[in-house]
Scaffold this motif. Structure first.
Motif: not given
Ligand SMILES: *Cc1c(COP(=O)(O)O)cnc(C)c1O
Length: 219
Positions: A131, A172-173, A175-177, A179-180
């Motif tokens: 992250e 999941n990670l 997907n999170k990245f 979005e950024k």
């Protein structure tokens, strides 16, 4: 089974939106050429020395992926031609790739390798480190590098639930990245577990022995 039968068998199990990286480590140039002639353009190797020996002997439109642990002092040997480095496991390595890419007036695609396996022998970044690196990348810290996705290896086990759980952590990670900043590649799954990986969202798989046969490390 022949190389051609193996290759077609794998290709038939992959939908069009899943990239196949044919992992050719330990296998001779002749076998790689044979699979190339069947239409495969993306190959993966895990050692710099083996890759730099094979590279000049094979067609120049092969997209080479480095998938094994990479020492910073060896980046310079592949920076000119490597398509993607899938095994970025430290900031130091990312800095070095950025530096060598700049020297070669190019951008190098990389994946952040994240530690998802329970067994602790595998290389990779902790989630928090990944992250952190991704934030720095978005800020513009590594202008000659393009982080195009994430890579991970699951524990070597027959326990499918565990493998699924580990792959899901990476999905999941991802997907999170995503979005950024939009990503392209979620690389997970090898010969033994790629169907599970695809079920968990992988869009790139690294398949070696199911195509080329078992590796012989005795020579
Ligand atoms: C060797 C290797 C593979 C391919 O493994 P197979 O089980 O032969 O398909 C995939 N990923 C990495 C990182 C590897 O080192």
């Amino acid at each position: 089974m022949s190389l051609q039968e193996n290759y077609n068998d794998i290709k038939n199990q992959l939908s069009e939106n899943v990239e196949l990286v044919a992992v050719s480590k330990t296998h001779p140039v002749s076998a790689i050429q044979e699979v190339y002639d069947l239409g495969q353009k993306v190959f993966g190797e895990n050692k710099v020395q083996e890759l730099t020996e094979k590279y000049p002997q094979l067609p120049k439109d092969i997209q080479w992926h480095l998938i094994g642990h990479l020492q910073t002092n060896k980046v310079k040997y592949i920076a000119e031609f490597i398509d993607t480095i899938q095994s970025v496991d430290s900031e130091k390595l990312l800095n070095e790739i950025n530096k060598e890419a700049a020297k070669n007036n190019r951008k190098i695609k990389v994946l952040l390798q994240v530690k998802i396996a329970e067994e602790d022998s595998k290389f990779g970044l902790e989630v928090s480190e990944a992250e952190n690196l991704f934030e720095k990348f978005i800020k513009g810290d590594f202008p000659n590098v393009e982080i195009t996705g994430l890579m991970g290896m699951a524990t070597f086990t027959d326990n499918q639930d565990q493998v699924k759980k580990e792959f899901s952590v990476l999905k999941n990670l991802y997907n999170k990245f995503n979005e950024k900043r939009p990503l392209k590649t979620l690389s997970m799954g090898m010969s033994d577990d790629f169907p599970i990986a695809i079920n968990c969202g992988a869009n790139s798989v690294r398949v070696g022995s199911a195509i080329f046969g078992r590796r012989d490390y005795s020579q």
